[in-house]
Design an enzyme around this catalytic site. Structure first.
Site, PDB file in Angstrom:
ATOM      1  N   CYS A   2       2.989  -9.809  -4.596  1.00  0.00           N
ATOM      2  CA  CYS A   2       3.527 -10.852  -5.474  1.00  0.00           C
ATOM      3  C   CYS A   2       2.596 -11.082  -6.663  1.00  0.00           C
ATOM      4  O   CYS A   2       1.393 -10.818  -6.585  1.00  0.00           O
ATOM      5  CB  CYS A   2       3.719 -12.186  -4.770  1.00  0.00           C
ATOM      6  SG  CYS A   2       4.768 -12.123  -3.346  1.00  0.00           S
ATOM      7  N   ARG A  27       3.170  -5.675  -8.913  1.00  0.00           N
ATOM      8  CA  ARG A  27       2.695  -6.321  -7.688  1.00  0.00           C
ATOM      9  C   ARG A  27       3.833  -6.598  -6.700  1.00  0.00           C
ATOM     10  O   ARG A  27       3.600  -7.007  -5.573  1.00  0.00           O
ATOM     11  CB  ARG A  27       1.993  -7.634  -8.021  1.00  0.00           C
ATOM     12  CG  ARG A  27       0.834  -7.485  -8.979  1.00  0.00           C
ATOM     13  CD  ARG A  27       0.220  -8.824  -9.253  1.00  0.00           C
ATOM     14  NE  ARG A  27      -0.414  -9.358  -8.075  1.00  0.00           N
ATOM     15  CZ  ARG A  27      -1.657  -9.106  -7.698  1.00  0.00           C
ATOM     16  NH1 ARG A  27      -2.414  -8.332  -8.434  1.00  0.00           N
ATOM     17  NH2 ARG A  27      -2.150  -9.635  -6.613  1.00  0.00           N
ATOM     18  N   TRP A  74       7.279  -9.774  -3.636  1.00  0.00           N
ATOM     19  CA  TRP A  74       7.376  -8.657  -2.691  1.00  0.00           C
ATOM     20  C   TRP A  74       7.525  -9.331  -1.340  1.00  0.00           C
ATOM     21  O   TRP A  74       6.576  -9.913  -0.824  1.00  0.00           O
ATOM     22  CB  TRP A  74       6.109  -7.800  -2.761  1.00  0.00           C
ATOM     23  CG  TRP A  74       6.173  -6.553  -1.944  1.00  0.00           C
ATOM     24  CD1 TRP A  74       6.690  -5.346  -2.319  1.00  0.00           C
ATOM     25  CD2 TRP A  74       5.685  -6.373  -0.604  1.00  0.00           C
ATOM     26  NE1 TRP A  74       6.562  -4.434  -1.305  1.00  0.00           N
ATOM     27  CE2 TRP A  74       5.955  -5.040  -0.238  1.00  0.00           C
ATOM     28  CE3 TRP A  74       5.068  -7.204   0.327  1.00  0.00           C
ATOM     29  CZ2 TRP A  74       5.611  -4.513   1.006  1.00  0.00           C
ATOM     30  CZ3 TRP A  74       4.731  -6.687   1.570  1.00  0.00           C
ATOM     31  CH2 TRP A  74       4.993  -5.357   1.897  1.00  0.00           C
ATOM     32  N   ASN A 100       1.145 -16.486  -4.120  1.00  0.00           N
ATOM     33  CA  ASN A 100       0.888 -15.096  -3.738  1.00  0.00           C
ATOM     34  C   ASN A 100      -0.046 -15.135  -2.546  1.00  0.00           C
ATOM     35  O   ASN A 100      -1.144 -15.680  -2.648  1.00  0.00           O
ATOM     36  CB  ASN A 100       0.217 -14.362  -4.921  1.00  0.00           C
ATOM     37  CG  ASN A 100      -0.364 -13.022  -4.511  1.00  0.00           C
ATOM     38  OD1 ASN A 100       0.144 -12.376  -3.606  1.00  0.00           O
ATOM     39  ND2 ASN A 100      -1.441 -12.622  -5.175  1.00  0.00           N
ATOM     40  N   GLY A 101       0.412 -14.591  -1.422  1.00  0.00           N
ATOM     41  CA  GLY A 101      -0.425 -14.609  -0.218  1.00  0.00           C
ATOM     42  C   GLY A 101       0.442 -14.903   0.990  1.00  0.00           C
ATOM     43  O   GLY A 101       1.675 -14.837   0.925  1.00  0.00           O
ATOM     44  N   GLU A 481      -2.974  14.044  -0.500  1.00  0.00           N
ATOM     45  CA  GLU A 481      -2.659  13.230  -1.670  1.00  0.00           C
ATOM     46  C   GLU A 481      -1.417  13.778  -2.387  1.00  0.00           C
ATOM     47  O   GLU A 481      -0.564  13.009  -2.847  1.00  0.00           O
ATOM     48  CB  GLU A 481      -3.874  13.182  -2.610  1.00  0.00           C
ATOM     49  CG  GLU A 481      -3.637  12.559  -3.977  1.00  0.00           C
ATOM     50  CD  GLU A 481      -3.146  11.109  -3.949  1.00  0.00           C
ATOM     51  OE1 GLU A 481      -3.099  10.495  -2.875  1.00  0.00           O
ATOM     52  OE2 GLU A 481      -2.773  10.611  -5.033  1.00  0.00           O
ATOM     53  N   LYS A 485       1.935  11.601  -3.012  1.00  0.00           N
ATOM     54  CA  LYS A 485       2.514  11.366  -4.352  1.00  0.00           C
ATOM     55  C   LYS A 485       3.998  11.716  -4.334  1.00  0.00           C
ATOM     56  O   LYS A 485       4.813  10.972  -4.837  1.00  0.00           O
ATOM     57  CB  LYS A 485       1.830  12.240  -5.414  1.00  0.00           C
ATOM     58  CG  LYS A 485       0.538  11.772  -6.006  1.00  0.00           C
ATOM     59  CD  LYS A 485       0.536  10.535  -6.829  1.00  0.00           C
ATOM     60  CE  LYS A 485       0.461   9.294  -5.996  1.00  0.00           C
ATOM     61  NZ  LYS A 485      -0.813   8.818  -5.541  1.00  0.00           N
ATOM     62  N   GLU A 488       6.011   9.118  -2.327  1.00  0.00           N
ATOM     63  CA  GLU A 488       6.084   7.801  -2.970  1.00  0.00           C
ATOM     64  C   GLU A 488       7.108   7.740  -4.084  1.00  0.00           C
ATOM     65  O   GLU A 488       7.872   6.800  -4.163  1.00  0.00           O
ATOM     66  CB  GLU A 488       4.723   7.467  -3.611  1.00  0.00           C
ATOM     67  CG  GLU A 488       3.694   6.934  -2.687  1.00  0.00           C
ATOM     68  CD  GLU A 488       2.478   6.463  -3.471  1.00  0.00           C
ATOM     69  OE1 GLU A 488       1.834   7.307  -4.122  1.00  0.00           O
ATOM     70  OE2 GLU A 488       2.182   5.266  -3.432  1.00  0.00           O
ATOM     71  N   HIS A 504      -0.638  25.308  14.416  1.00  0.00           N
ATOM     72  CA  HIS A 504      -0.596  24.480  15.628  1.00  0.00           C
ATOM     73  C   HIS A 504       0.630  23.586  15.677  1.00  0.00           C
ATOM     74  O   HIS A 504       0.688  22.661  16.475  1.00  0.00           O
ATOM     75  CB  HIS A 504      -1.869  23.633  15.730  1.00  0.00           C
ATOM     76  CG  HIS A 504      -3.115  24.457  15.820  1.00  0.00           C
ATOM     77  ND1 HIS A 504      -3.433  25.194  16.939  1.00  0.00           N
ATOM     78  CD2 HIS A 504      -4.094  24.704  14.916  1.00  0.00           C
ATOM     79  CE1 HIS A 504      -4.571  25.842  16.727  1.00  0.00           C
ATOM     80  NE2 HIS A 504      -4.985  25.566  15.492  1.00  0.00           N
ATOM     81  N   LYS A 603       1.926  -2.395  -5.970  1.00  0.00           N
ATOM     82  CA  LYS A 603       0.671  -1.810  -6.441  1.00  0.00           C
ATOM     83  C   LYS A 603      -0.521  -2.365  -5.681  1.00  0.00           C
ATOM     84  O   LYS A 603      -1.446  -1.650  -5.325  1.00  0.00           O
ATOM     85  CB  LYS A 603       0.536  -2.109  -7.934  1.00  0.00           C
ATOM     86  CG  LYS A 603      -0.689  -1.497  -8.589  1.00  0.00           C
ATOM     87  CD  LYS A 603      -0.491  -0.024  -8.780  1.00  0.00           C
ATOM     88  CE  LYS A 603      -1.693   0.668  -9.371  1.00  0.00           C
ATOM     89  NZ  LYS A 603      -1.651   2.105  -9.091  1.00  0.00           N
TER      90      LYS A 603
HETATM   91  C1  AGP Z   1      -1.200   5.131  -4.185  1.00  0.00           C
HETATM   92  O1  AGP Z   1      -0.339   5.925  -4.905  1.00  0.00           O
HETATM   93  C2  AGP Z   1      -0.638   4.036  -3.463  1.00  0.00           C
HETATM   94  N1  AGP Z   1       0.420   3.369  -4.033  1.00  0.00           N
HETATM   95  C3  AGP Z   1      -1.477   3.325  -2.420  1.00  0.00           C
HETATM   96  O2  AGP Z   1      -1.613   4.227  -1.380  1.00  0.00           O
HETATM   97  C4  AGP Z   1      -2.858   2.800  -2.840  1.00  0.00           C
HETATM   98  O3  AGP Z   1      -3.703   3.852  -3.126  1.00  0.00           O
HETATM   99  C5  AGP Z   1      -3.421   1.939  -1.704  1.00  0.00           C
HETATM  100  O4  AGP Z   1      -2.570   0.856  -1.479  1.00  0.00           O
HETATM  101  C6  AGP Z   1      -4.823   1.459  -1.968  1.00  0.00           C
HETATM  102  O5  AGP Z   1      -4.892   0.648  -3.084  1.00  0.00           O
HETATM  103  P1  AGP Z   1      -6.281   0.252  -3.750  1.00  0.00           P
HETATM  104  O6  AGP Z   1      -6.903   1.491  -4.268  1.00  0.00           O
HETATM  105  O7  AGP Z   1      -5.909  -0.726  -4.812  1.00  0.00           O
HETATM  106  O8  AGP Z   1      -7.109  -0.381  -2.667  1.00  0.00           O
END
Ligand code: AGP
Length: 608
Positions: A2, A27, A74, A100-101, A481, A485, A488, A504, A603
């Site tokens: 949020c 956010r 969110w 937010n929280g 990674e 990507k 996501e 395996h 984010k």
């Molecule tokens: C990355 O593409 C993500 N959306 C997510 O995995 C992110 O890296 C993770 O939430 C950690 O965030 P931070 O680096 O702000 O701690």
């Protein structure tokens, strides 16, 4: 998650708040709301969906007023619906609050308030805050917020207004970020500076259990016990344009293209070629102990965790330090023994990730020393660690992290090099590493110049529903990674595997419909990777190879080839990840995905 933003001043609040919300949309983006106050009148509107929906809804409404609060959500408690969207209000509709929280004892408080006659209109935890402030208000809004803070458990960044107190906003925080912005035209408070940077670069980071009362011409920061606090004003380094698309169709693509610059920024002023040693001013406060460190634990989540995983291989190559990497959300369940001088490195773009924060608090309890590698200046992790290194990469707006990953890798390599040079690493090795680091920005540019070629590969394979990413050693985390990507942003199922693990199990999945991205620069893992590719080809699986330029024989085994320039083996991940980012981006674009705001994600993940 949020985002909240508030403003009190001489300008109309609505455009400032809506503009601020747009900057905070990363956010959370399932619903949004705004309340604008004009004397005793408060106009409040909420809507489901992105900020644009709210903007459309309020465009023809009368919402005059020079102060207000706003929220992008969110969902945690209750679905994304209009009645669960913020601002929430009390029984009498006199208090309006954005939050937010998470209020952990909200169920208990809600029952209690219901017994006292309060009627609830939402399923949210936030609504208890509105009722508590409303009940406890006797003319002093800050005092009512203070009393409320003493009754709630959990995390919050809040902004509160009251019909009976025109011209005043009270904001408070515990565990969720809150920044105050100061300008001649009024005062702001938001979850992040991006919401106000268009109007001011003068900010104050509120700390846990602090409140601030904002008015047009003044502000007062105080503790939960009503003691006034003096806090120094910081100047934000970046500008409004940094948070704009500047001609790119998406922030993700813009940020991929910023990497030559952001990798450079991670090194700027930090390289000493003559000595073969980096200079990292941020760790000076702990340097004497860090020099003696023999045990290092990197904690992080998501993409930052994969950067940490590359970091482990690099530390093991350049230093004699034992390194562990832990997914932050699992860290607390481990029974870890910390020998004296154990350092924890928290890696985080946002500096607000709840799991990473919880992990460092646990590590601190157990006596470990804390370092942070963080992009957001003044964020919770940067304040809770003893020392650290900033990425200086500017805001990362795309929910999928790209430029911060390569920046984190660069910083981890600098730190490993620094420690290595105080151990066994020679001047020659140090200088060779620095020379190779300096070439990276130009080498990334060269990879970016292949964007059309990578887009054409995406065109060919984007309809495949399952992908595999393989790598070994330094590039095993890049396989993970790369898969993350793709998942996501394109919603294609992808798995990142250590190439040696393929036989395996995952090999059972290989068919002509399942492409494999094999990351095999010309290093000591190359031959083994070739064998893995052969195994895939024998099962008619298409292979997209990411390899070192000039590699002629790869065309015989791989269906597609993407070249990266030659560098030191432990620097390859910084280059090899760039084609993976572009592949994910182009697949998502071809599939018409919401690239910068993929479904269900946010984010800054501030819930555990
Ligand atoms: C990355 O593409 C993500 N959306 C997510 O995995 C992110 O890296 C993770 O939430 C950690 O965030 P931070 O680096 O702000 O701690």
């Amino acid at each position: 998650m949020c985002g909240i933003v508030s403003y009190v001043g001489e300008k109309q609040a609505r455009p400032i708040l809506v503009g601020g919300l747009k900057q905070l949309e990363y956010r959370g983006y399932d619903s949004a709301g705004i309340a604008v106050q004009n004397g005793p009148k408060i106009s409040c509107q909420r809507s489901v969906g992105k900020i644009i929906e709210l903007e459309k809804k309020i465009s023809s409404l009368d919402m005059d007023g020079t102060m207000g609060i706003a929220h992008t959500r969110w969902a945690t408690h209750g679905e994304a619906s209009e009645h669960n969207a913020h601002p929430h209000t009390d029984q009498e509709q006199r208090v309006f609050i954005v939050h937010n929280g998470i209020i952990e004892n909200y169920a208990f408080l809600k029952k209690k308030l219901q017994k006292e006659g309060c009627r609830f209109y939402s399923e949210t935890d936030t609504e208890v805050l509105a009722h508590l402030v409303g009940i406890q208000f006797d003319g002093d809004l800050a005092e009512a917020v203070r009393k409320t803070m003493s009754q709630v458990e959990g995390t919050f960044g809040i902004a509160v207004i009251h019909r009976d107190v025109p011209g005043e906003i009270v904001v408070a925080r515990r565990g969720s970020p809150l920044v105050i912005g100061l300008s001649d035209e009024g005062h702001f408070a938001a979850s992040d500076v991006s919401a106000m940077v268009r109007y001011t670069n003068q900010v104050i980071h509120l700390q846990d259990n602090e409140l601030a009362t904002l008015r047009k011409d003044d502000f007062l920061i105080s503790t939960a016990r009503a003691e006034p606090i003096q806090r120094s004003i910081e100047t934000v380094e970046w500008h409004a344009e940094d948070a704009e698309l500047n001609g790119f169709p998406h922030f993700m693509l813009k940020e991929i293209y910023e990497q030559p610059e952001t990798v450079m920024n991670a090194m700027r002023g930090r390289l000493e070629l003559g000595e073969g040693v980096p200079k990292l001013g941020g760790i000076t406060p702990v340097w004497e102990e860090l020099k003696k460190c023999r045990h290092l634990v990197i904690v992080a989540c998501g993409t930052s965790y994969y950067a940490g995983s590359v970091g482990r291989y690099v530390f093991e190559k350049l230093t004699d330090i034992d390194v562990e990497v832990e997914v932050a959300s699992e860290f607390r369940y481990r029974k870890l023994n910390f020998p004296p001088n154990t350092f924890i490195i928290a890696l985080s773009q946002s500096g607000e990730t709840a799991d990473t924060l919880a992990a460092i608090r646990e590590a601190k309890r157990k006596g470990a020393r804390l370092l942070g590698i963080v992009n957001v200046v003044g964020s919770s992790i940067s304040r809770e660690t003893e020392a650290g290194i900033y990425n200086h990469a500017g805001p990362e707006i795309g929910v999928a992290s790209t430029k911060i990953f390569t920046s984190q890798l660069t910083i981890l390599i600098l730190l490993a090099l620094l420690l290595g040079r105080h151990q066994n690493l020679s001047l020659t090795e140090g200088a060779e590493t620095i020379r190779a680091l300096q070439k990276l920005p130009e080498q990334i540019r060269k990879i970016l110049s292949q964007a059309n070629h990578i887009e054409a590969i995406a065109e060919k394979y984007h309809t495949c529903r399952n992908w595999l990413f393989l790598g070994r050693k330094f590039n095993y985390p890049i396989a993970m990674e790369g898969a993350l990507k793709l998942k996501e942003v394109s919603y294609i199922h992808a798995e990142g595997y250590a190439a040696g693990e393929m036989k395996h199990g995952p090999i059972a999945l290989i068919t002509p419909e399942m492409p494999t991205v094999a990351i095999l620069p010309k290093d000591d893992m190359y031959e083994k990777m070739i064998s893995n590719i052969q195994e895939i080809k024998s099962r008619r699986g298409p292979v997209i190879a990411i390899t070192t330029e000039g590699n002629k024989e790869i065309g015989e085994v791989a269906d597609e080839v993407i070249e990266i320039p030659p560098t030191l083996d432990f620097l390859n991940p910084i280059l090899a990840v760039v084609p993976c980012q572009l592949l994910a981006y182009y697949c998502a674009n071809l599939l018409n995905r919401d690239i910068d705001k993929p479904r269900n994600l946010a984010k800054s993940v501030t819930v555990e």
